[in-house]
Design a protein around this motif. Structure first.
Motif, PDB file in Angstrom:
ATOM      1  N   LEU A 172       0.836  -1.204   0.000  1.00 33.85           N
ATOM      2  CA  LEU A 172       0.000   0.000   0.000  1.00 33.85           C
ATOM      3  C   LEU A 172       0.869   1.252   0.000  1.00 33.85           C
ATOM      4  O   LEU A 172       0.612   2.213  -0.728  1.00 33.85           O
ATOM      5  CB  LEU A 172      -0.915  -0.021   1.228  1.00 33.85           C
ATOM      6  CG  LEU A 172      -1.976   1.070   1.333  1.00 33.85           C
ATOM      7  CD1 LEU A 172      -2.869   1.086   0.101  1.00 33.85           C
ATOM      8  CD2 LEU A 172      -2.806   0.886   2.596  1.00 33.85           C
ATOM      9  N   LEU A 175       2.570   1.683  -3.583  1.00 29.69           N
ATOM     10  CA  LEU A 175       1.695   2.167  -4.653  1.00 29.69           C
ATOM     11  C   LEU A 175       1.223   3.598  -4.419  1.00 29.69           C
ATOM     12  O   LEU A 175       1.128   4.386  -5.356  1.00 29.69           O
ATOM     13  CB  LEU A 175       0.485   1.239  -4.793  1.00 29.69           C
ATOM     14  CG  LEU A 175       0.779  -0.187  -5.265  1.00 29.69           C
ATOM     15  CD1 LEU A 175      -0.512  -0.979  -5.393  1.00 29.69           C
ATOM     16  CD2 LEU A 175       1.532  -0.185  -6.595  1.00 29.69           C
ATOM     17  N   SER A 176       0.946   3.943  -3.170  1.00 32.59           N
ATOM     18  CA  SER A 176       0.429   5.287  -2.887  1.00 32.59           C
ATOM     19  C   SER A 176       1.522   6.344  -2.939  1.00 32.59           C
ATOM     20  O   SER A 176       1.274   7.488  -3.335  1.00 32.59           O
ATOM     21  CB  SER A 176      -0.250   5.320  -1.518  1.00 32.59           C
ATOM     22  OG  SER A 176       0.663   5.025  -0.487  1.00 32.59           O
ATOM     23  N   ASN A 179       2.075   8.000  -6.270  1.00 28.16           N
ATOM     24  CA  ASN A 179       0.927   8.733  -6.795  1.00 28.16           C
ATOM     25  C   ASN A 179       1.306  10.192  -7.044  1.00 28.16           C
ATOM     26  O   ASN A 179       0.894  11.099  -6.331  1.00 28.16           O
ATOM     27  CB  ASN A 179      -0.236   8.621  -5.793  1.00 28.16           C
ATOM     28  CG  ASN A 179      -1.491   9.321  -6.278  1.00 28.16           C
ATOM     29  OD1 ASN A 179      -1.694   9.483  -7.475  1.00 28.16           O
ATOM     30  ND2 ASN A 179      -2.320   9.738  -5.332  1.00 28.16           N
ATOM     31  N   VAL A 188      -8.468   3.844  -1.316  1.00 26.15           N
ATOM     32  CA  VAL A 188      -8.264   2.419  -1.074  1.00 26.15           C
ATOM     33  C   VAL A 188      -9.625   1.750  -0.974  1.00 26.15           C
ATOM     34  O   VAL A 188     -10.466   2.153  -0.160  1.00 26.15           O
ATOM     35  CB  VAL A 188      -7.461   2.180   0.221  1.00 26.15           C
ATOM     36  CG1 VAL A 188      -7.273   0.690   0.469  1.00 26.15           C
ATOM     37  CG2 VAL A 188      -6.113   2.889   0.136  1.00 26.15           C
ATOM     38  N   TYR A 210      -2.978   8.041   1.094  1.00 22.63           N
ATOM     39  CA  TYR A 210      -4.143   7.227   0.756  1.00 22.63           C
ATOM     40  C   TYR A 210      -5.207   7.337   1.845  1.00 22.63           C
ATOM     41  O   TYR A 210      -4.935   7.726   2.980  1.00 22.63           O
ATOM     42  CB  TYR A 210      -3.749   5.764   0.547  1.00 22.63           C
ATOM     43  CG  TYR A 210      -3.045   5.116   1.716  1.00 22.63           C
ATOM     44  CD1 TYR A 210      -3.747   4.624   2.819  1.00 22.63           C
ATOM     45  CD2 TYR A 210      -1.659   4.980   1.719  1.00 22.63           C
ATOM     46  CE1 TYR A 210      -3.095   4.036   3.886  1.00 22.63           C
ATOM     47  CE2 TYR A 210      -0.999   4.386   2.783  1.00 22.63           C
ATOM     48  CZ  TYR A 210      -1.713   3.925   3.863  1.00 22.63           C
ATOM     49  OH  TYR A 210      -1.066   3.346   4.919  1.00 22.63           O
ATOM     50  N   ASN A 228      -7.383   8.192  -8.421  1.00 21.85           N
ATOM     51  CA  ASN A 228      -6.373   7.149  -8.249  1.00 21.85           C
ATOM     52  C   ASN A 228      -6.884   6.132  -7.232  1.00 21.85           C
ATOM     53  O   ASN A 228      -7.245   6.504  -6.110  1.00 21.85           O
ATOM     54  CB  ASN A 228      -5.057   7.758  -7.757  1.00 21.85           C
ATOM     55  CG  ASN A 228      -4.364   8.546  -8.848  1.00 21.85           C
ATOM     56  OD1 ASN A 228      -3.879   7.982  -9.819  1.00 21.85           O
ATOM     57  ND2 ASN A 228      -4.325   9.868  -8.694  1.00 21.85           N
ATOM     58  N   ILE A 230      -6.473   2.280  -5.328  1.00 20.90           N
ATOM     59  CA  ILE A 230      -5.710   1.079  -4.958  1.00 20.90           C
ATOM     60  C   ILE A 230      -6.720   0.075  -4.415  1.00 20.90           C
ATOM     61  O   ILE A 230      -7.388   0.333  -3.421  1.00 20.90           O
ATOM     62  CB  ILE A 230      -4.640   1.379  -3.905  1.00 20.90           C
ATOM     63  CG1 ILE A 230      -3.658   2.426  -4.429  1.00 20.90           C
ATOM     64  CG2 ILE A 230      -3.907   0.094  -3.516  1.00 20.90           C
ATOM     65  CD1 ILE A 230      -2.653   2.894  -3.394  1.00 20.90           C
ATOM     66  N   LYS A 254      -4.687   0.500  -9.433  1.00 23.57           N
ATOM     67  CA  LYS A 254      -3.686  -0.492  -9.043  1.00 23.57           C
ATOM     68  C   LYS A 254      -4.346  -1.515  -8.122  1.00 23.57           C
ATOM     69  O   LYS A 254      -5.248  -1.183  -7.353  1.00 23.57           O
ATOM     70  CB  LYS A 254      -2.510   0.163  -8.325  1.00 23.57           C
ATOM     71  CG  LYS A 254      -1.825   1.283  -9.111  1.00 23.57           C
ATOM     72  CD  LYS A 254      -1.155   0.761 -10.373  1.00 23.57           C
ATOM     73  CE  LYS A 254      -0.449   1.893 -11.121  1.00 23.57           C
ATOM     74  NZ  LYS A 254       0.151   1.417 -12.393  1.00 23.57           N
TER      75      LYS A 254
END
Length: 463
Positions: A172, A175-176, A179, A188, A210, A228, A230, A254
């Protein structure tokens, strides 16, 4: 001259003999007995020999009575010094996902799975190559995935973590923190019903990168193309055992795939998973939840590096002792290409699922999820369901709180549906705990259905 050479030869031979004796003395005791590891082996054998009436276990790190005798730690609903007393009024524990159903398998493989660790084992922060992961263990993991056919690892990166929990958080973060295209935090999301830990982790950390938004289906209807996202995807899903895919697609979406149950004892393996981030753990593979070891298979190098950085900052890597134990366990698994443990685990969970299904099939008050048989590329046949959990539903209109129904009427404790983002008409019941736990659960459910439908013959489990 010949005599001098003969003397040299005798001295040389004697020197070799003395050195051999010293080596044998250091590592092996007299008459072929162990040396420094002997005491540890005897202690482990002594504790393992405590039977606890078959309803508990004694452990090396447990309590000791009178300074010498290990104390039994009893299974649910059993007590007394040797766990021989059945506690009739206790609750049936169907809550946690402790994978104790595999304990008998490891008792059958006690010698091959045992680990004796010297006091000087891996005292450094790193291995000799300055890495924090065992290269041999990584090779074993890749080999196991190739044999089982449940994940593509060729050309992928491997990250070790303290169970799936640490890896989920690292993924997490990775991926964040990438961003860069938006000043807003990434959303999320998960699909209902979902594993509660995703929400708990996201809300506990309170990252500016996130924010947990809940149900993916709801956000899909209100989000725009620039959002965006996740998405956590558990496949097979916890709690209902279904194979799932990400809802969100596109360049701004993602997915983190939680694949801890994607093994042949829990589900059919239709094809190797090839997701961008896939997370596995020893907990659900071998049952050793307490060892806290997991790994992620990652496609993108930049994501791999950020995940590795997160693990390093939070814990300086995974315990060397945990890696050694995982290596030893995988040696046992790989010895038969996984056949022994997967057949044992599959047959155990399938049997429990069938027994519980037979009981609930006689009820109009309760129902459980439907899982169809599916072809498994590992077993090379169509296999019946063997999910780790029962996703029970109370069908009566007045039974809005199914958890309370089971608790008050049958003394059964599961996990509320609202903890999975669903209605409280649902309750998750585990099939993974000890045989004692399952037998008590099944007996209590039999009695509950019996009240509903007296005349019909129920499936009766032997306790």
């Amino acid at each position: 001259m010949a005599k001098l050479q003969s003397s040299y030869f005798v001295c040389f031979a004697f020197s070799i003999f003395v050195n051999l004796l010293l080596v044998l003395k250091l590592y092996v005791g007299g008459e072929g007995e162990l040396s420094w590891s002997r005491g540890a082996a005897e202690e482990a054998e002594h504790v393992a020999a405590v039977s606890c009436s078959g309803h508990g276990r004694a452990y090396l790190d447990g309590l000791i009575l009178d300074g010498k005798e290990p104390v039994c730690e009893c299974n649910s609903c059993y007590g007394g010094p040797d766990c021989s007393q059945f506690l009739t009024a206790c609750a049936a524990n169907a809550d946690s996902g402790d994978p104790l159903f595999l304990e008998p398998f490891w008792m059958q493989h006690a010698a091959k799975s045992a680990v004796v660790v010297a006091g000087w084992h891996r005292m450094s922060y790193t291995f000799a190559d300055q890495s924090r992961i065992s290269a041999k263990l990584e090779r074993h993991i890749r080999k196991l995935h190739a044999i089982v056919g449940n994940a593509v690892t060729q050309g992928r990166y491997i990250v070790f973590g303290a169970g799936s929990t640490q890896l989920l958080n690292a993924a997490l973060h990775a991926l964040s923190s990438n961003n860069l295209s938006s000043s807003s935090p990434a959303s999320v999301v998960v699909s209902v019903p979902y594993y509660r830990l995703y929400q708990e982790q996201a809300e506990f950390v309170r990252s500016v990168d996130y924010k947990f938004e809940g149900d993916a289906a709801v956000l899909q209807n209100i989000s725009d193309a620039n959002t965006n996202v996740i998405e956590f995807v558990t496949s097979p899903n916890n709690p209902d055992g279904k194979l799932k895919k990400a809802i969100f697609q596109g360049s701004n979406a993602k997915a983190i795939y939680d694949r801890v149950y994607y093994w042949p004892h829990f589900t059919a393996i239709p094809a190797p998973a090839d997701d961008d981030i896939m997370i596995f753990s020893i907990s659900k593979l071998t049952g050793h939840a307490g060892s806290r070891f997991g790994w992620a298979v990652v496609k993108d190098e930049s994501v791999y590096k950020r995940m590795s950085e997160s693990i390093q900052i939070s814990s300086l890597g995974v315990s060397r002792d945990a890696q050694l134990r995982a290596l030893k366990l995988l040696n046992v698994v790989l010895e038969t290409g996984g056949k022994e443990i997967f057949e044992f685990g599959y047959n155990k969970v399938k049997s429990r699922w069938e027994k519980l299904s037979n009981t609930l099939a006689l009820s109009n008050r309760f129902s459980l999820q439907k899982i169809a048989p599916q072809y498994c590329t590992y077993f090379k046949k169509t296999r019946k369901p063997s999910p780790g959990y029962v996703w029970l539903k109370c069908e009566r209109e007045e039974d809005k709180d199914c958890y309370a129904v089971l608790q008050n009427e049958a003394n059964i404790y599961g996990r509320r549906g609202s903890l999975f983002g669903a209605e409280d008409r649902h309750v998750r019941l585990t099939l993974l705990r000890s045989q004692d736990d399952f037998d008590i659960l099944l007996h209590r459910l039999n009695q509950l259905v019996l009240k509903e439908n007296e005349p019909q013959k129920l499936f009766v489990n032997e306790i």
